[in-house]
Motif scaffolding. Structure first.
Motif, PDB file in Angstrom:
ATOM      1  N   ARG A   1      36.420  -1.801  38.752  1.00  0.00           N
ATOM      2  CA  ARG A   1      35.131  -1.189  38.471  1.00  0.00           C
ATOM      3  C   ARG A   1      34.731  -0.102  39.461  1.00  0.00           C
ATOM      4  N   PRO A   2      34.914  -0.284  40.765  1.00  0.00           N
ATOM      5  CA  PRO A   2      34.559   0.820  41.682  1.00  0.00           C
ATOM      6  C   PRO A   2      35.370   2.085  41.407  1.00  0.00           C
ATOM      7  N   LEU A   3      36.699   1.904  41.147  1.00  0.00           N
ATOM      8  CA  LEU A   3      37.532   3.072  40.859  1.00  0.00           C
ATOM      9  C   LEU A   3      37.164   3.694  39.519  1.00  0.00           C
ATOM     10  N   LEU A   4      36.853   2.824  38.534  1.00  0.00           N
ATOM     11  CA  LEU A   4      36.469   3.341  37.222  1.00  0.00           C
ATOM     12  C   LEU A   4      35.167   4.134  37.313  1.00  0.00           C
ATOM     13  N   GLY A   5      34.230   3.635  38.101  1.00  0.00           N
ATOM     14  CA  GLY A   5      32.985   4.371  38.295  1.00  0.00           C
ATOM     15  C   GLY A   5      33.207   5.702  38.978  1.00  0.00           C
ATOM     16  N   CYS A   6      34.119   5.714  39.957  1.00  0.00           N
ATOM     17  CA  CYS A   6      34.458   6.969  40.640  1.00  0.00           C
ATOM     18  C   CYS A   6      35.098   7.954  39.675  1.00  0.00           C
ATOM     19  N   LEU A   7      35.982   7.435  38.826  1.00  0.00           N
ATOM     20  CA  LEU A   7      36.651   8.286  37.856  1.00  0.00           C
ATOM     21  C   LEU A   7      35.657   8.882  36.864  1.00  0.00           C
ATOM     22  N   GLU A   8      34.685   8.074  36.411  1.00  0.00           N
ATOM     23  CA  GLU A   8      33.670   8.582  35.488  1.00  0.00           C
ATOM     24  C   GLU A   8      32.854   9.694  36.138  1.00  0.00           C
ATOM     25  N   GLY A   9      32.496   9.484  37.411  1.00  0.00           N
ATOM     26  CA  GLY A   9      31.732  10.513  38.105  1.00  0.00           C
ATOM     27  C   GLY A   9      32.500  11.814  38.226  1.00  0.00           C
TER      28      GLY A   9
ATOM     29  N   THR B   1      45.078  18.632  29.068  1.00  0.00           N
ATOM     30  CA  THR B   1      45.190  17.486  29.976  1.00  0.00           C
ATOM     31  C   THR B   1      43.835  16.859  30.245  1.00  0.00           C
ATOM     32  N   ALA B   2      42.824  17.704  30.470  1.00  0.00           N
ATOM     33  CA  ALA B   2      41.482  17.182  30.760  1.00  0.00           C
ATOM     34  C   ALA B   2      40.918  16.419  29.565  1.00  0.00           C
ATOM     35  N   MET B   3      41.105  16.949  28.344  1.00  0.00           N
ATOM     36  CA  MET B   3      40.612  16.265  27.155  1.00  0.00           C
ATOM     37  C   MET B   3      41.338  14.941  26.947  1.00  0.00           C
ATOM     38  N   ALA B   4      42.669  14.941  27.104  1.00  0.00           N
ATOM     39  CA  ALA B   4      43.437  13.713  26.916  1.00  0.00           C
ATOM     40  C   ALA B   4      43.041  12.655  27.941  1.00  0.00           C
ATOM     41  N   THR B   5      42.796  13.089  29.162  1.00  0.00           N
ATOM     42  CA  THR B   5      42.397  12.152  30.210  1.00  0.00           C
ATOM     43  C   THR B   5      41.026  11.558  29.929  1.00  0.00           C
ATOM     44  N   ARG B   6      40.098  12.400  29.462  1.00  0.00           N
ATOM     45  CA  ARG B   6      38.773  11.897  29.134  1.00  0.00           C
ATOM     46  C   ARG B   6      38.846  10.881  27.992  1.00  0.00           C
ATOM     47  N   LEU B   7      39.631  11.149  26.959  1.00  0.00           N
ATOM     48  CA  LEU B   7      39.792  10.211  25.847  1.00  0.00           C
ATOM     49  C   LEU B   7      40.435   8.908  26.314  1.00  0.00           C
ATOM     50  N   GLU B   8      41.381   9.021  27.226  1.00  0.00           N
ATOM     51  CA  GLU B   8      42.045   7.831  27.759  1.00  0.00           C
ATOM     52  C   GLU B   8      41.054   6.942  28.512  1.00  0.00           C
ATOM     53  N   THR B   9      40.174   7.550  29.288  1.00  0.00           N
ATOM     54  CA  THR B   9      39.188   6.778  30.049  1.00  0.00           C
ATOM     55  C   THR B   9      38.195   6.103  29.120  1.00  0.00           C
ATOM     56  N   ILE B  10      37.733   6.813  28.089  1.00  0.00           N
ATOM     57  CA  ILE B  10      36.804   6.228  27.120  1.00  0.00           C
ATOM     58  C   ILE B  10      37.452   5.037  26.423  1.00  0.00           C
ATOM     59  N   ALA B  11      38.728   5.168  26.064  1.00  0.00           N
ATOM     60  CA  ALA B  11      39.436   4.074  25.407  1.00  0.00           C
ATOM     61  C   ALA B  11      39.506   2.843  26.316  1.00  0.00           C
ATOM     62  N   LYS B  12      39.767   3.061  27.603  1.00  0.00           N
ATOM     63  CA  LYS B  12      39.837   1.936  28.531  1.00  0.00           C
ATOM     64  C   LYS B  12      38.488   1.257  28.676  1.00  0.00           C
ATOM     65  N   GLN B  13      37.427   2.041  28.678  1.00  0.00           N
ATOM     66  CA  GLN B  13      36.092   1.462  28.778  1.00  0.00           C
ATOM     67  C   GLN B  13      35.796   0.539  27.609  1.00  0.00           C
ATOM     68  N   LYS B  14      36.344   0.844  26.441  1.00  0.00           N
ATOM     69  CA  LYS B  14      36.086   0.048  25.245  1.00  0.00           C
ATOM     70  C   LYS B  14      37.174  -0.994  24.985  1.00  0.00           C
TER      71      LYS B  14
END
Length: 570
Positions: free
Chosen positions: A51-59, A70-83
Motif C-alpha cells: 500500500r505505501p508503494l502503491l500510494g506513491c505510484l498513484e501520486g 508506455t505511460a498509458m499502458a502503465t496507468r491502465l496496469e495500475t488501475i487494473a491492480k487496484q481493482k
C-alpha cells in the motif's frame, strides 16, 4: 535477529543519499523504480505491504501527463491492480489488455498513446466496442474509467469457482433476455410520451439494457412534476425511481433459470403467466446466488408492503432490516436527500405556496387507537427474487409505495416553523391503515375541524373524501380526487380546497358516509367521529367537542392529536 530502529538522523541521511543518486534522473525513471519495487513486494509479501508503494505510484502517475504509449499502458496496469484484475501488453501490437476470469477489456492505441478503440468481452461473447470507455480514456478521465471497471467486476461477485461464475452469468443473461421480451408485450397506450407510458404502465417499466459496465435498469415511477418538467423542456429527461437488475452471491442455494423461459415473444397476444416455462432441470440450476433489484439509494417501504414482496418471492428479507415508525423513517430519508439533519421530528414543516401563502404540516408519530403501535417500515437496499415472472408484481408494489411516499413527502421540507409561526393554515397528517391517511385542518369558513381522508389504492388510483359539517356536495370529493391525482401533492391539494371553499357560499359539504377501513382493523362499534371547535390561542376556554356521526376510532385519535398539537398554532 532484532531489527535496527531508524532514527531521524538515519532517515535524513538516507534521504540525502537518495536525492543525490536520482538528482539528474527523470520522473519516468523514478516511477519505473517504484513499480519494480512494487512488483517484487507483491510476490514476496502480498498486497498489504504494497500500500505505501502503491500510494506513491498513484501520486507519481497523477503528477505525470500521459503522453506516450508506455505511460498509458502503465496507468491502465495500475488501475487494473487496484481493482484486483490482471493486465498485460500485446508483444506485437500497441494494445493493452485488462483481464479477469469472466471478462476482459482490449484497449487499442496509437504508438503515441492515443486511444483508438476499447472493446469489452464477457465470457463466451464476442468483443464489443464501448464508446463511453473510449471517451473517458481519450479525456484522460481515469477516475471515472476506474469506476466503470469496478462496475464490470461487480457483475461477478459470486462465491465459487469459474464454472459457478459462468453458470451464474448465464442466469443473469437469461433474466435480462426474458425482461426484454416482456417489455415488448402488447398493451394499451395510456400516455402519449412513450417513455413516460412505459415507466408508469409498462409491465417491466422503462427498461434500459446492460451496457458499458452499467447493469440493466428499470424506471418504474415518475412524479407529475417531473413529467411536467419534461413536457416544458424538450430534450430534458427527468429520471424517476429506478432499480438495477443484478445477481449476487448468497449463502444458500436458489433455483435460477439459466435459459430463457419465454420461447417467442413475437407471437404473444396477451400477458399471461403461462407464457413462462417451468423451472425443470433443462433450464434451471441450483446456484449459490440470487437475482436482486437494487436501489441507487435506500428506499423507505412500509412493513405490510415488505411482507407482500416476501410472500410473492418466497425469500425473506427480515434478517437485514431494521423497522422504525414509518413517518419518522420517511422524514429522515427525505431530509437526508436534501442534506438536512433531523433533530426534532415533531417540528412543523413550513411549505411555501404561490401568492405568499404558507402551510405548516406535522406528521403524527403516534398510533391511532385501533393500532397497537405506529405503522413501521424499513429502508430497503435490494429485493431478492428468483424468477422473471415475479418482477412485474414487485414493480407494482414499488409503484404503490412510491405514490404513497410522494404524497407524504410533499409535506416535508427543510423549512421549519415554530408553533407560533403565523402560517395561513395548519395541517396534521395521520396514518389510518395500510396506505390510507388523513389530513386534518381548521375549516376555511368556520371554526370546526375538517378532515380529508386519502386512500392510495395503487399508483394509478388515489381517492379522497372531505369530512366536515354542512349541506352535502358530492362534487367536492370528485374535485379533490382529480386535483390530488394530477399533482400528487398534499399542500397543492389543500390550497385548492381553500380556494374552492369560496364557491360554497358559506355552506360547506357535509359528511355523507364514513370511510371503510380493512376488516382487520375494524374498531369497536362504540367509537364516534368528532368535530373540534378551537378557541383563541390565549383563551382558557375548554375545547368544544361535538359528536357528529358514528365513525371508526382512527379519527378519534386524529381529533385528539389536533386539539393537542395545533391549539398553540391556530
Amino acid at each position: 535477529m532484532k531489527q535496527e530502529t531508524k532514527t531521524p538522523l538515519h532517515i535524513n541521511a538516507l534521504m540525502v543519499k537518495l536525492r543525490s543518486k536520482y538528482a539528474e534522473k527523470q520522473w519516468n525513471e523514478t516511477f519505473n523504480l517504484v513499480r519494480r519495487c512494487m512488483d517484487k513486494s507483491t510476490s514476496g509479501f502480498g498486497l498489504a505491504s504494497n500500500r505505501p508503494l502503491l500510494g506513491c505510484l498513484e501520486g507519481l502517475q497523477k503528477a505525470l501527463n500521459v503522453t506516450s504509449l508506455t505511460a498509458m499502458a502503465t496507468r491502465l496496469e495500475t488501475i487494473a491492480k487496484q481493482k484486483g484484475l490482471g493486465s498485460h501488453q500485446s508483444p506485437t501490437e500497441p494494445t493493452c489488455y485488462i483481464t479477469s476470469d469472466m471478462f476482459y477489456l482490449e484497449v487499442l492505441m496509437e504508438p503515441s498513446g492515443e486511444v483508438l478503440d476499447v472493446k469489452v468481452a464477457h465470457h463466451g461473447e464476442a468483443p464489443v466496442t464501448c464508446e463511453e470507455l473510449i471517451k473517458l480514456l481519450r479525456l484522460k478521465n481515469f477516475e471515472d474509467f476506474s469506476k466503470k471497471l469496478e462496475g464490470l467486476s461487480s457483475l461477478y461477485h459470486i462465491h465459487g469457482d469459474s464454472e459457478t461464475k459462468i453458470k451464474t452469468y448465464l442466469a443473469l443473461q437469461s433474466l435480462e433476455t426474458d425482461l426484454m421480451k416482456m417489455s415488448r408485450f402488447p398493451r394499451p397506450v395510456v400516455n402519449t410520451n412513450p417513455r413516460i407510458d412505459a415507466i408508469l404502465h409498462g409491465r417491466v417499466g422503462n427498461l434500459v439494457p446492460r451496457r458499458e459496465g452499467n447493469p440493466m435498469s428499470i424506471e418504474y415511477f415518475i412524479t407529475p412534476y417531473d413529467q411536467l418538467e419534461e413536457q416544458m423542456m424538450p430534450g430534458l429527461s427527468c429520471y424517476g425511481n429506478k432499480v438495477l437488475v443484478t445477481v449476487d452471491g448468497t449463502s444458500i442455494l436458489h433455483k435460477l433459470p439459466v435459459a430463457s423461459l419465454i420461447e417467442d415473444s413475437q407471437q404473444v397476444e396477451n400477458e399471461r403467466a403461462s407464457l413462462f416455462r417451468g423451472l425443470d432441470g433443462a433450464v434451471s440450476m441450483d446456484l449459490p446466488a440470487c437475482f436482486f433489484l437494487k436501489f441507487p439509494e435506500p428506499f423507505p417501504i412500509l412493513t405490510s408492503f415488505i411482507e407482500n414482496i416476501q410472500r410473492l418471492t418466497g425469500i425473506s428479507m427480515a434478517e437485514e432490516l431494521q423497522y422504525i415508525p414509518f413517518y419518522q423513517l420517511l422524514t429522515k430519508a427525505v431530509l437526508e436527500q436534501k442534506h438536512c439533519t433531523v433533530d426534532h421530528l415533531d417540528q412543523y414543516f413550513l411549505v411555501s405556496l404561490p401568492d405568499n401563502h404558507f402551510h405548516s404540516y406535522v406528521l403524527s408519530q403516534e398510533a391511532s387507537l385501533h393500532l397497537k403501535k405506529p405503522p413501521e417500515g424499513a429502508l430497503i437496499n435490494k429485493i431478492p427474487f428468483s424468477h422473471p415472472e415475479q418482477v412485474p408484481s414487485i414493480l407494482e408494489i414499488l409503484r404503490h409505495q412510491s405514490a404513497y411516499n410522494t404524497l407524504i413527502a410533499s409535506c416535508i421540507t427543510v423549512n421549519r416553523a415554530d408553533k407560533g409561526f403565523p402560517a395561513s393554515l395548519h395541517f396534521e397528517v395521520n396514518y389510518l391503515a395500510d396506505s390510507s391517511f388523513s389530513v386534518s385542518f381548521q375549516h376555511p369558513l368556520n371554526d370546526t375541524l375538517a378532515t380529508v381522508v386519502v386512500d392510495v389504492d395503487n399508483s394509478r388510483h388515489i381517492t379522497s373524501k372531505l369530512y366536515t359539517t354542512g349541506a352535502p356536495d358530492m362534487s367536492v370529493n370528485d374535485y379533490i380526487t382529480k386535483v390530488l391525482n394530477r399533482c400528487m401533492s398534499i399542500p397543492v391539494t389543500m390550497r385548492a380546497i381553500s380556494r374552492k371553499a369560496a364557491q360554497w357560499n358559506n355552506v360547506p359539504p357535509a359528511i355523507t358516509e364514513a370511510p371503510i377501513l380493512p376488516s382487520s382493523t375494524t374498531p369497536p362499534p362504540t367509537c364516534s367521529y368528532y368535530v373540534v371547535s378551537v378557541p383563541a390561542p390565549d383563551s382558557d376556554a375548554e375545547v368544544n367537542i361535538q359528536t357528529i356521526n358514528p365513525y371508526p376510532d382512527a379519527l378519534v385519535n386524529v381529533s385528539c392529536m389536533v386539539s393537542k398539537q395545533l391549539l398553540s398554532a391556530l
